[in-house]
Scaffold this active site. Structure first.
Site, mmCIF file in Angstrom:
data_model
loop_
_atom_site.group_PDB
_atom_site.id
_atom_site.type_symbol
_atom_site.label_atom_id
_atom_site.label_comp_id
_atom_site.label_asym_id
_atom_site.label_seq_id
_atom_site.Cartn_x
_atom_site.Cartn_y
_atom_site.Cartn_z
ATOM 1 N N ASP A 188 8.220 9.407 -0.791
ATOM 2 C CA ASP A 188 7.676 10.528 -1.388
ATOM 3 C C ASP A 188 6.191 10.320 -1.354
ATOM 4 O OD1 ASP A 188 6.374 8.315 -2.890
ATOM 5 O OD2 ASP A 188 7.171 9.304 -5.110
ATOM 6 N N GLY A 230 5.892 5.225 -4.557
ATOM 7 C CA GLY A 230 4.868 3.910 -5.308
ATOM 8 C C GLY A 230 5.059 2.702 -5.630
ATOM 9 N N HIS A 271 24.101 -11.497 0.454
ATOM 10 C CA HIS A 271 24.897 -11.542 -0.717
ATOM 11 C C HIS A 271 25.259 -10.187 -1.407
ATOM 12 C CE1 HIS A 271 23.073 -15.867 -2.042
ATOM 13 N NE2 HIS A 271 23.420 -15.632 -0.770
ATOM 14 N N ARG A 305 2.586 0.939 -3.552
ATOM 15 C CA ARG A 305 1.466 0.467 -4.586
ATOM 16 C C ARG A 305 1.732 -1.012 -4.910
ATOM 17 N NH1 ARG A 305 2.109 6.110 -7.627
ATOM 18 N NH2 ARG A 305 1.133 7.347 -6.089
HETATM 19 C C1 RB5 Z 1 4.553 8.845 -8.094
HETATM 20 O O1 RB5 Z 1 3.467 8.994 -8.828
HETATM 21 C C2 RB5 Z 1 5.280 7.690 -8.499
HETATM 22 O O2 RB5 Z 1 5.809 7.771 -9.948
HETATM 23 C C3 RB5 Z 1 6.544 7.516 -7.655
HETATM 24 O O3 RB5 Z 1 6.102 7.137 -6.251
HETATM 25 C C4 RB5 Z 1 7.432 5.993 -7.774
HETATM 26 O O4 RB5 Z 1 6.458 5.032 -8.017
HETATM 27 C C5 RB5 Z 1 8.542 6.374 -8.741
HETATM 28 O O5 RB5 Z 1 9.260 5.375 -9.199
#
Ligand code: RB5
Length: 148
Positions: free
Chosen positions: A8, A66, A98, A109
């Site tokens: 995404d 993220g 496994h 992130r």
């Molecule tokens: C998008 O903001 C974020 O929610 C998505 O990238 C992900 O982390 C969802 O699990």
């Protein structure tokens, strides 16, 4: 091996890093996006990739968002998919050995591009050990068969 790759908007940078790794390793892949300037919904990318892996059209999938969590939750709804959310190299090796995981999920992130690359390389080259682990994975497959 043929890999289906997608992210995404939250995973675009690591997706590009993984695409360059796949090229270096000469592994065939298709990048299913996103080409998103704005926010998109991760299930719209996770579910098609998961279906392509479950159907055998692709051998493996790599999904980035993220956190990696949304992608892994969505992908694991598809019968036959074993999507592992991985943010360390030990788990990357262990989940191939496994769990015979067929999709890797990571969070941009959460980790940086260097670690994501190492994780993907270990995961792509790791072998399933079979044996007692095949028995355990088989119990998941049996459950899926009985509860479609
Ligand atoms: C998008 O903001 C974020 O929610 C998505 O990238 C992900 O982390 C969802 O699990």
């Amino acid at each position: 091996m043929k890999v289906a790759l997608a992210s995404d908007h939250g995973g675009m940078n690591i997706r590009k890093e993984i695409a360059s790794l796949l090229e270096e390793l000469k592994i065939e892949y298709v990048d299913f996006g996103c080409e998103c300037a704005s926010s998109v919904d991760y299930p719209d990318y996770a579910l098609p990739v998961a279906e392509k892996v479950a159907s055998g059209e692709f051998d493996r999938g790599i999904l980035i968002c993220g956190t990696g969590i949304g992608m892994s939750i969505a992908a694991n709804k598809v019968k036959g998919v074993r999507c592992a959310l991985v943010h360390d190299t030990f788990s990357a090796k262990a989940t191939r050995a496994h769990n015979d995981s067929n999709i890797l999920a990571m969070g941009e992130r959460v980790i940086g591009p260097g670690l994501a690359r190492d994780i993907a390389q270990i995961w792509l080259t790791g072998e399933f050990e079979g044996g007692r682990h095949a028995n355990r994975v088989g119990k998941i497959t049996d459950y899926e068969e009985k509860h479609q």
